[in-house]
Each structure stands twice: as C-alpha cells, then as structure tokens.
Design a protein around this motif. Structure first.
Motif, PDB file in Angstrom:
ATOM      1  N   ALA A 131       0.888  -1.173  -0.091  1.00  0.00           N
ATOM      2  CA  ALA A 131      -0.016   0.000  -0.177  1.00  0.00           C
ATOM      3  C   ALA A 131       0.981   1.193  -0.058  1.00  0.00           C
ATOM      4  O   ALA A 131       1.666   1.370   0.700  1.00  0.00           O
ATOM      5  CB  ALA A 131      -0.912  -0.009   1.216  1.00  0.00           C
ATOM      6  N   ALA A 132       0.690   2.158  -0.929  1.00  0.00           N
ATOM      7  CA  ALA A 132       1.299   3.350  -0.982  1.00  0.00           C
ATOM      8  C   ALA A 132       0.802   4.442  -0.122  1.00  0.00           C
ATOM      9  O   ALA A 132       1.320   5.660  -0.111  1.00  0.00           O
ATOM     10  CB  ALA A 132       1.536   3.904  -2.622  1.00  0.00           C
ATOM     11  N   SER A 133      -0.091   3.999   0.766  1.00  0.00           N
ATOM     12  CA  SER A 133      -0.642   5.190   1.521  1.00  0.00           C
ATOM     13  C   SER A 133      -0.308   5.303   2.908  1.00  0.00           C
ATOM     14  O   SER A 133      -1.291   5.480   3.824  1.00  0.00           O
ATOM     15  CB  SER A 133      -2.109   4.715   1.375  1.00  0.00           C
ATOM     16  N   VAL A 134       0.780   4.938   3.056  1.00  0.00           N
ATOM     17  CA  VAL A 134       1.402   4.635   4.819  1.00  0.00           C
ATOM     18  C   VAL A 134       1.325   6.210   5.383  1.00  0.00           C
ATOM     19  O   VAL A 134       0.757   6.110   6.379  1.00  0.00           O
ATOM     20  CB  VAL A 134       3.055   4.171   4.768  1.00  0.00           C
ATOM     21  N   PRO A 135       1.860   7.260   4.796  1.00  0.00           N
ATOM     22  CA  PRO A 135       1.635   8.466   5.529  1.00  0.00           C
ATOM     23  C   PRO A 135       0.126   8.891   5.671  1.00  0.00           C
ATOM     24  O   PRO A 135      -0.038   9.325   6.737  1.00  0.00           O
ATOM     25  CB  PRO A 135       2.102   9.331   4.628  1.00  0.00           C
ATOM     26  N   VAL A 136      -0.968   8.368   4.992  1.00  0.00           N
ATOM     27  CA  VAL A 136      -2.272   8.533   5.379  1.00  0.00           C
ATOM     28  C   VAL A 136      -2.528   7.710   6.570  1.00  0.00           C
ATOM     29  O   VAL A 136      -3.545   8.230   7.686  1.00  0.00           O
ATOM     30  CB  VAL A 136      -3.256   8.194   4.272  1.00  0.00           C
ATOM     31  N   LEU A 137      -2.291   6.622   6.528  1.00  0.00           N
ATOM     32  CA  LEU A 137      -2.456   5.491   7.577  1.00  0.00           C
ATOM     33  C   LEU A 137      -1.746   6.156   8.974  1.00  0.00           C
ATOM     34  O   LEU A 137      -2.483   6.059  10.052  1.00  0.00           O
ATOM     35  CB  LEU A 137      -2.168   4.312   7.284  1.00  0.00           C
ATOM     36  N   VAL A 138      -0.688   6.777   8.635  1.00  0.00           N
ATOM     37  CA  VAL A 138      -0.079   6.989   9.960  1.00  0.00           C
ATOM     38  C   VAL A 138      -0.735   8.387  10.459  1.00  0.00           C
ATOM     39  O   VAL A 138      -0.868   8.432  11.838  1.00  0.00           O
ATOM     40  CB  VAL A 138       1.411   7.564   9.613  1.00  0.00           C
ATOM     41  N   GLN A 139      -1.394   9.006   9.684  1.00  0.00           N
ATOM     42  CA  GLN A 139      -2.315  10.397  10.033  1.00  0.00           C
ATOM     43  C   GLN A 139      -3.574   9.723  10.564  1.00  0.00           C
ATOM     44  O   GLN A 139      -3.942  10.385  11.624  1.00  0.00           O
ATOM     45  CB  GLN A 139      -2.565  11.325   8.908  1.00  0.00           C
ATOM     46  N   VAL A 140      -3.995   8.719   9.929  1.00  0.00           N
ATOM     47  CA  VAL A 140      -5.476   7.978  10.588  1.00  0.00           C
ATOM     48  C   VAL A 140      -5.164   7.714  11.863  1.00  0.00           C
ATOM     49  O   VAL A 140      -5.795   7.930  12.901  1.00  0.00           O
ATOM     50  CB  VAL A 140      -5.916   6.942   9.832  1.00  0.00           C
TER      51      VAL A 140
END
Lengths: 297, 309, 563
Positions: free
Chosen positions: C408-417
C-alpha cells in the motif's frame, strides 16, 4: 587476553596476522589516535547516548503529526524540518537510533555467534559433523544472500524478528569458514597439543585455549559486520522491505523520504547522512581494531 | 584418476547443494501463510470468478498436499522444467533468459572496472606520503561504507539531473550503463584497493624489494614488476568473495537506475510471491556459484596437488 | 447529476483555489473546494482542431504490467494501454451515457436479458482478421474462459450466458439475469476486443503479443523496461465522440517504466520525456512552477480512496457508533493534503463525484467533527480513560488493529489516521502484512480492519462490488466487500439497480444506496481516486477517456516547438 596470548606466542603459532606481537606493547606506549578515529569515536558516543536517552536529546514526540506543517524547512522549532506527516525529523532520527543500532548489533551478533559455533563444531568435532556443517555452509554460500532475505521478508512479512533472522543469514557462511579454518590450525597448534599431553581435559582446552583464539578474527570483524548490517537494513527499506511504520527507523525514513526529495531534500539527506556516518564511523573504529590486532599501523 | 575421483566428489556435493537449495526455499515458501491462487491473478485488486479460482487451484496443484506438490516439483526440475511464472504466465526459463543479458552486461562491465580502479589506486598510493594515503584511505572507506543505493542516487542527482551528462533511464545507448556500472564497481574497487594497498605496503618492506631497488630498478618497475605480483593472489581471493555478492548488489542498482535485469526480476518475483520464478532464479544463481567454485577448486588442485586432501 | 451549467468556470475556480490552498497548507483547502459536483468541460473529451502528423512521443510510466492481454489483467495501466492497442464495443459520453464505437447500435429486450448489437462492417484487426459477430463471441468467451485467468473482465461479464451470431454483423448476447451495467463495462479497456484469429489459434500469445484493432500496433515490449507502438495507417474507426477520425497523428509511442517518483519528475522536467502518465503528487508544486509543463488531475469514476475498511462483524467495529465516531474523528483535509499535495479532492461519500448518480445529500454526516466523535464514543460506553489517554470501557482499552498490505502506497495517510484516532482516545495499531496473508485474512474474515483502496469502474455499480452482501470474500469467491457488510436494505437497493436502465428509476435507487452507506459507515472515504498526468506544452490535442479519465494518445500531436 594475556594468558592465552602468551601461550600462543610461546607456542610459536604460524599465522602472525592474527596475533598481537609486540604491538600490544606499542599500543601501551603510544596510544595511536588519528583525527578520523577521534571524530568517529565521538560520533558513536553521541549515537549511543541518543540510543539510551533519546528524550534528553530530542524532547519532541517523534510520532506527533501535524498535517498543516508537512515538509517545513529547518527552523528553530524543528532544526531538521518536518517530514511527510509533519513530524519532527530530528526527533525521529534520534528516537530511531536505538532500534537501528540494536538491529545492526543484533544481526551482527547473531551471524557471529551462530557462525562461530558452527565453525568450531566443524573444526573441532568429528568428521561427520564437519561434513554436515560444510554442506550447510556450501548452501548458504551458493544462494545469493539478498534472495534469502527477500524470500524471508516477502513471504513472512517485515518485522523486527524477520529482519533480524534474514540479516543474520547474510555473511554466515564466511564466518563459519573463517572460524573453522582457524580452529583447524589451532587444533594442531603445539600449545594445544602440549596442553592435551599435560592431561588437561579436552573441553577445558577447547574452552580456554582454542575458542578465544579461533573466534578472535571474527570478533575483530564484528564492528564491520555491524556497519554492514545497518547498511543492509537501509537497503532493504529502500527495496520496500523494511520495518513497518510508524516507529521511526533510519532506513525506513530514507526509503519513504527519497520519494520526496523534491519537497524536502534535507529529510532524505539527514537520514542518508546519519546512516552513512554511522557505518563510516563503525568502519573506522573497526579498521583500527584490526590494525591494532595485527600489530600494524 | 585421482583428479576424476575428486571431480566426481565435487559434482556430487554440488548436486546436493542444488537439491538442498530447491528444498529449503520450497519449504520456506510453502510454510508461509497465504493464498497462492491470488498471486497468479496479479494483485489484491483481482476479482476473479469462482471458476477461475478453482481452475488455478487445480492447475497449479494448490489443492494437493505439500509433499505431493514437492514431489511433482522435483520431478519437473529433473526434466529441466522450471515451471511457469504465476504472475507473468510465461516459462521461467524464458523470463530468466530475457533478463539475464542486461545483468550480465552490468556485472561484466563492473568487474574489470573495479579491478582496474583498485589496481591503479593501490599501486600508485601504497607507501606514499601519509597525508596522501590518508586522503585516499578516507575516500575509500567512505565509498565502501555508503549504502549502494545512496551512492546511486547521488550519482543520478549529480551527473544526470544537474549536469545532464547521462540519461536517467536505460534504453538510450551505451551512455545509460555508465552510472549503473560505476555504482556497482566503486564500492568494490574501494574495498579491493584497501586490501591490495595493505598487501603492497607489507611486500614493499620485504628484503627482496630492497634488493631490487639497490639493483637500480625504478620505483614503478619495482611496484609493477615485483610487488604487485605477490600482492595479487590474496587480493584475487577477496575479489572472488566480493564478486559473488554482485547479483545482490545488482538488485539495488537495477532498481535505482530502473534497468532491466535479473536482480529486479528477483526482487519483483519475491515481493509478488511468484514462487516458480523465485525458485528458478535461486537455482540458477546457486548453479552458477557451484560451478564457479568447482572450477576454482579444480584449478587449485591442478596448480598445487597438495590441496586435495 | 451534473447540470450542464455547472462546468468549466466552476471547476477552474476550484482549481485556482487548490493552488492557493496548496501554498497555504492543507487547512485552507477545504473552504476553497465547493461541495458541488465536478464536471469536466466537454472539450476535455473531444479533439478540437485537426493536428499535424509525425513525431515520436516519449512517455514515462510508473509501473509495468508484466503482461499485456487486457483480459488477463486488473492493472490500472490497461486503462490507457487499451485505448492505444484496442477498441471496444461501446464508448461513454461525458455524462456516463452509452454511445457507439465498434457497435453502431444496440437494442435491449424488455426483460433486460437480451442485447442485440449491430456492428461496424469496416473494422479490421492489425493481423488482417475481420471484426464481426464471431469476433465479439470469441472475445466474450475468452474473457470468461477460466484458462484466461481473468482477474477482472471475466467477473464484469459474469451474468453473460451465451452469444449468438445472428448474421455476420449482428451479435446477440443473452444474460442469466438482467444486469444494467453490462454496456458500461463493455466500454472499459479491460474488456477490449482482441483478434479473433489469435484467440482461436494461440490465445496464450496475447499475453506478450496482443493483437487489436486500435490506432497503434505493438512494436516491442521489453518487460521492466518499456514498450513501443507504431501508428496503424489504415485506422479509421475511433468513437465519434472524440471528434477525430482517421489514423493517429503520432508515428510512434515510446513508453518507459520509471518507478522512482523523483526520477520521473526530473526526467520530465529535463525533457527526457514529453509526457508522464503518473505524476507523483509531491511534484505538483515543482511542475506548476515550470512554465512549459502542463499538469492535469482528474477524478476517476467509482469508489474513492478509503484508507480504512471496518470489519463490521467484529468488535469494536460491530458497533455502528464506533465506526461513525472513527469516521468523524478523521481530519479529511489534512490527509488529502498529505497524499495529494493540493492535487486531490477530499470526499465523504462512497461514490466519487464524477460517477453517474452521485448524490451528495447526506455526506455531511461524515464530516470531520471531533466533538461529534467524542459524543458518539461516550454514547457507545467508552467513557473511561487510561494512563495513556485512551478511552476504556469496563477496563478494556478502545482500540483495534488494522492489517495493511505492505504494498500500500498510503502509509503516510494511515499514520495520520492513527494520529487522529489517538487524539480521539482510540488506539489503532498498524500491522504490515504480506499480500498473501492479507488475502487469507480476507477469505476468513479474520481481522478488525483492513487498509482499503480505490475501486474504479465506470458505473455506480461500484457500490455493488464493494458492499453487496454477495461480495463478501471467501475461499472460493474473491469478493471486494472486505467490510463484510450484509445489509438487507442496501442489498435490495443495489439488486434493483442492476435491473433497470431507466435514469428515473436508477437515480433514486442509487441516492438511497449512498445515503444508506453513509448511515452504515462500512469504511471511511477520504479522497478521490485521481489520475494526474503532465506533459510539455508543445503537445497539442491531449484529451481524456470518458470511462477512465486517462489520456487518449491517438489525438496527441506536436505543436510548434517540436522537442
């Protein structure tokens, strides 16, 4: 190390490389310290301090995000700026020190200890054990290390334990061969034979005389191993197989931030710089150790 | 006769290593949790019909017990059949053949470069003024310490994006291979040069060198004619070890410079759980190493029969 | 739906707002974006003026697909590769209505089960074989054949039962049951028409040597390296909607795979490539600053990006109040900024704004509101607090684990979640799991939450694929409903929508389905699934595909300063 050293010297063991001749003396007389060595030592001391007391060096929470301040330039608030989640880069680098160093150290110790054990078994044990160990070593040497690590991590997932396990394999066969070769030589060394004829028990001789000398060359290489492992962790992160977020880790930071060099080159540069300096300092120290152990300058 | 016996023994050991490699990787992969059928379809975005899933499971034998799968797998290998890639639906041998040339070019370019640079550096700097060797030593340690991918990115930034001397990607003629070769060769050259210099410095202190000098030989004649020859053997041994790691480094270099090659195929197939391809590449790499080791050992035996114990 | 009056002007204002907001950081952006639907100008889909022939276009692409048969792929790249090599039976217009392409006309029986297509009689494939009713029949069979191992096309036509060659250019398709998205999916690149001769004689060769009837022909494909295409001089059957007939302008197309984001930007800026199909969003500001580069970002139809999909059958997310609280605790604008750098648009609906029958009436219920989130958690009984500041109930800490696939390329988003939920007193643990393990977890329903993704399809039937009870994944059925949602009311609405072609019927059905989903919160939509391309200003005639919003290469030509 005096007792064993003397006995070896007395026994007149051939490979002079591994044995401190009169260098030990010279070392005492003049502590030969070069500027590069001093800088490396200071840098490593700071790293160790950062690893033990990260909060003193960097009180900012390394996990605190701030989406309205992503990739802020270095300032008084954030001396190395902020990253893709608005987290303080300096604090993350400092807080990542412990896990990065421990992973490097752990993997290097794993390789060295398992390698030494297998090497000793092969060198000193019966022929059939030697055969088994050498075939294992053949296999490890023939399969490309990175492939082994890739398989372990890609199929088992990236975690501290799989990273440790995978990296532990790297360089294992070299270590085994080195210790085995060394113990084969020692086994026939006059002082060992002498000790045996004196009636000392076999395991006692092995433990007191053979073991320390057999693993000395790999121990001398341990610092270099640590550096290699830290660099390998960074490389794995670069290939997308590093430790999972959000806990900071140097290689992982660099892997993510290299995609953002356009936005904030200093984030990637800071992580790359710390990794390179760490490996460089450890290498400098390690080389000095080798040099001293070989009795050269 | 004795040589033949030794050869036979080495070949048997080599075959054992190949079998063990195939087995270990097969077991390691099959012990991991996961649904291989989805791998065949390419991605988690896959939305196959139940009929497709059922066909894949029976065609690839995923329904069979592991020992049956293993047996079939070995049987196929014995027939020289490496199977078909899950993800790319093509024979593994064909896929490897497609990529091996690019990696070979890279590696065959890097080996002479690394050796050449190391020789020139070591021969010209051994036993020189301390400040000079100090600087070269520093540069070498830095090059040897810096992770390969950082070196690659730095070279890209400097020579491709800032100076526009080389293209950043790969199909535009011979210039595109220069930076990748440098990235691969420089760290090895740095390590080799260190070993070689150390050897040279020791040899240059030997009495026979002093004798040579008193005979009036020039400095370069002494270095090239006498010292280098003696320093070369231990250096080549180290070089062998370093070159064995080239395929691992190729993974990184091919990724940074976005080149085709076996290294990328290997990392892609591992991350995509493409089992037949992973196994195929592992066996190929193992085979190459085994063969090279046998050749080296045989050379030793022929040169110095005492090696054969 | 999209009122024609709300159009270019409005959208441009939105874009300008984006740029300002980008400069000021994420927070300001929310106000700049109007809540109204986006409509791209009709000229974005139609070539405006005749262009000049000639030239080779060099394009950088982020990823390789490994193989090239669209029927055997689910990859995103197929969206534009399909338009280069192939043609489809039908094409959408900019509002999502079906228009002719290789099928000139069609009729649908009143029970919705029989489709009769009248086909063009002047179309040939690049190997010389003719396009006719038999070609359509063989193509549909090829998509459905398990041996093709189709990850997408086969499922999209699953209701297709049988085909009949009525005469050479009349084809009749019979479905098991009425399935109104049938024509829509036939317009998608994954369901393109391939040479019947190759399908009959050696279908496996299509994987590496696809043969189609499209404006270009594959010249060379080097896996992991690149691919090149040459113009087909006798091509003359573009969909009439794109406003261009005859062969493509460009002689050749050269694509190279450039996975590294920074390299993709630098090599575009330095002129090594004329075009990139995958702009890294973080390069938005840098590209904007370059006067000779053009960048466009477009919203794909279907489901927007959902970083977190709840397993509604497992605690704590079996409690609808906890799901709603999580949705309201997430700062959508912040995450959108982190991922999109001002290019992406936040969304709080389960359909993207450009999808037909998008309905925005109730999406405010999911807006960011920490007070509302706190009230919901209180109501659900999570009133205690532990030493770390997390909420507790009866001594247990409020928290969950989310399985994220390592790809998943969305690690920064999950970190923000995770950070936003920490503020709300909820402990979210991120577990990186390999894809194979994730698949097993999906099949067994064995997880609390899973990192979601996007689902692009050119019809609101995306809701069926993602949330219908029949789409829950298991060992024999790889469904996409990872929320494990099985709501009778929603199922009924989505079933009915598959029966009708009447906009007057469909509009209220899909509106009700969207409202129901916002009530149920099976996942949290955060931002739109967007495609961002950039190219040098010398390029003219860049238009976009109505199904996928990806570029159409056949109408591109080099303007004055040919590179």
């Amino acid at each position: 190390m005096s007792a064993t050293d003397h006995s070896i010297s007395a026994g007149g063991l051939p490979p002079a490389r591994l044995l401190p001749g009169h260098a030990a003396l010279r070392r005492v007389i003049a502590a030969d310290i070069r500027p590069g060595l001093a800088i490396s030592a200071i840098f490593l001391a700071v790293l160790v301090f950062a690893g033990i007391f990260p909060n003193i060096l960097a009180p900012t929470d390394p996990l605190a995000t701030d989406p309205s301040h992503i990739f802020a330039a270095p300032s008084l608030d954030h001396i190395l700026g902020t990253d893709e989640n608005g987290r303080d880069v300096f604090s993350r680098l400092v807080h990542a020190t412990r896990s990065s160093l421990l992973l490097g150290l752990g993997a290097a110790l794993l390789t060295t200890s398992v390698g030494s054990l297998l090497g000793l078994l092969a060198g000193l044990g019966p022929r059939w054990i030697d055969n088994i160990v050498m075939r294992i070593s053949d296999i490890l040497q023939s399969v490309p290390e990175i492939l082994l690590i890739l398989v372990i991590i890609a199929f088992w997932g990236a975690s501290m334990s799989t990273l440790l396990f995978g990296l532990g394999f790297a360089g294992l066969s070299n270590c085994v061969r080195q210790v085995r070769a060394q113990s084969l030589v020692l086994r026939r060394a006059p002082f060992v034979e002498a000790a045996l004829t004196l009636g000392l028990r076999r395991w006692h001789v092995v433990l007191r005389h053979v073991l320390p000398n057999a693993i000395k060359p790999v121990l001398v290489l341990l610092p270099l191993q640590i550096g290699i492992k830290i660099s390998a962790v960074a490389t794995l992160s670069f290939l997308g197989l590093g430790a999972p977020p959000p806990a900071p880790n140097w290689g992982g930071m660099l892997a993510i931030d290299r995609d953002y060099v356009l936005n904030a080159w200093w984030v990637a540069a800071a992580a790359a710089g710390v990794i390179t300096l760490t490996v460089l300092s450890i290498a400098t120290l390690g080389r000095d150790l080798i040099r001293r152990s070989e009795g050269r300058r | 006769m004795k040589h033949l016996k030794y050869l036979a023994w080495r070949l048997a050991a080599g075959a054992f290593v190949l079998w063990a490699t195939a087995t270990i990787i097969f077991v390691a992969i099959n012990l991991t949790p996961g649904d291989p059928a989805i791998t065949v379809l390419g991605s988690p975005e896959a939305l196959p019909t139940p009929a497709v899933l059922a066909l894949i499971r029976s065609e690839y034998g995923f329904n069979e017990p592991m020992h049956t799968q293993y047996f079939h797998y070995l049987l196929r290998l014995l027939h020289g059949n490496f199977g078909e890639s899950y993800r790319l639906h093509a024979p593994v041998a064909h896929l490897i053949g497609q990529q091996i040339g690019a990696s070979a070019k890279l590696i065959l370019g890097a080996i002479p470069l690394a050796l050449g640079v190391a020789l020139v550096l070591a021969v010209s700097t051994a036993k020189r003024a301390r400040w000079l060797t100090g600087w070269f030593d520093f540069i070498e340690v830095t090059l040897a310490s810096i992770p390969d991918f950082i070196l690659g990115l730095l070279l890209l930034l400097a020579f491709s994006f800032s100076l526009h001397l080389f293209p950043s990607s790969s199909t535009q003629g011979w210039t595109s291979i220069i930076l990748p070769i440098l990235t691969l060769a420089l760290p090895i050259a740095a390590r080799l040069s260190q070993v070689l210099r150390r050897e040279l410095e020791e040899i240059l202190e030997q009495p026979f060198i002093v004798t040579a000098r008193t005979r009036g030989l020039s400095d370069s004649a002494v270095r090239l004619g006498h010292a280098l020859r003696h320093a070369l053997i231990p250096t080549l041994t180290i070089a062998g070890v370093l070159f064995a790691g080239l395929l691992s480094q190729a993974v990184v270099v091919e990724t940074v410079f976005n080149r085709q090659g076996l290294g990328r195929l290997m990392s892609d197939s591992a991350t995509n759980r493409d089992v037949p391809l992973v196994l195929g590449i592992a066996l190929l790499a193992t085979l190459v190493n085994v063969v090279v080791n046998i050749i080296i050992d045989l050379t030793y035996v022929i040169i110095d029969p005492r090696v054969e114990k | 739906m999209f009122a024609p009056s709300l159009s270019r002007a409005n959208f441009l204002r939105g874009s300008a707002g984006l740029l300002v907001a980008q400069a000021m950081g994420g927070a300001a952006r929310a106000q700049a974006v109007s809540a109204a639907a986006v409509l791209y100008a009709p000229t974005d889909y139609r070539a405006r003026e005749p262009g000049k022939s000639g030239g080779t276009l060099r394009v950088s692409v982020a990823t390789d697909t490994g193989i090239l048969d669209p029927h055997a792929l689910a990859a995103t790249n197929v969206q534009w590769i399909g338009r280069i090599l192939f043609d489809n039976l039908v094409y959408l217009d900019e509002s999502g209505n079906i228009t002719p392409w290789l099928a000139k006309d069609w009729t649908i029986s009143p029970d919705g089960k029989t489709y009769t297509f009248a086909l063009r009689d002047d179309v040939t494939f690049s190997d010389g074989s003719k396009f006719n009713a038999e070609a359509v029949l063989l193509n549909l069979q090829h998509m459905r054949d398990p041996k093709t191992k189709s990850p997408l096309a086969g499922t999209y036509i699953q209701p297709y039962a049988s085909g009949r060659i009525v005469d050479e250019y009349i084809f009749e398709a019979t479905l098991h049951q009425a399935y109104s998205p049938f024509l829509n999916v036939l317009a998608q690149s994954w369901l393109a028409m391939e040479s019947p001769k190759v399908i009959r004689e050696h279908p496996a060769s299509l994987l590496y040597h696809p043969v189609g009837s499209g404006p270009f022909v594959l010249e060379n494909y080097a896996p992991q390296q690149g691919m090149s295409f040459v113009r087909r001089p006798d091509y003359n059957w573009s969909p009439s909607l794109i406003g261009h007939q005859g062969p493509a302008y460009l002689d050749r197309l050269e694509f190279e795979f450039v996975p590294d984001a920074s390299v993709r930007y630098f090599s575009l800026a330095s002129g090594e490539y004329h075009f990139t199909t995958d702009v890294p969003p973080q390069a938005a500001a840098a590209i904007d600053a370059q006067p000779d580069l053009v960048m466009t970002d477009r919203i794909r139809m279907g489901a927007p990006f959902r970083p977190i999909a709840f397993n509604v059958t497992k605690p704590p997310f079996d409690d609808i109040r906890v799901r709603r609280a999580v949705a309201r605790a997430l700062n959508r604008d912040g995450m959108t900024q982190i991922a999109g750098f001002g290019l992406f648009r936040p969304v709080s609906n389960f359909l993207s704004e450009t999808t037909q029958y998008f309905d925005d009436k109730s999406s405010a219920q999911l807006s960011y509101d920490t007070n509302a989130a706190a009230a919901l958690l209180d109501e659900a009984g999570w009133t205690g607090r532990d030493a770390d500041g997390y909420r507790t109930k009866n001594g247990t800490r409020l928290g969950a684990r989310i399985a994220m696939t390592t790809a998943a390329a969305s690690v920064p988003v999950l970190v923000q979640v995770q950070a936003d939920l920490r503020t709300a007193g909820f402990e979210l643990t991120l577990d990186a799991v390999p894809i194979g393990t994730a698949q097993l977890m999906r099949n067994n329903g064995d997880y609390q939450a899973m990192s979601g993704g996007v689902w692009h399809t050119n019809t609101p039937d995306a809701l069926y694929i993602n949330y219908h009870g029949s789409q829950i994944p298991n060992a024999t059925h790889a469904g996409q409903n990872v929320s494990q949602l099985n709501d009778p009311q929603l199922n009924a609405l989505l079933d009915q929508a598959r029966l009708s072609h009447d906009p007057e019927v469909l509009k209220p059905l899909y509106a009700a389905a969207q409202a129901r989903l916002i009530e149920l919160v099976p996942a949290v939509p955060i931002y739109e699934n967007q495609t961002v391309v950039a190219y040098h200003k010398t390029l003219q005639g860049v238009i976009y595909d109505t199904s996928h919003e990806t570029p159409h290469f056949e109408t591109i030509w080099f303007g004055e300063r040919t590179a």
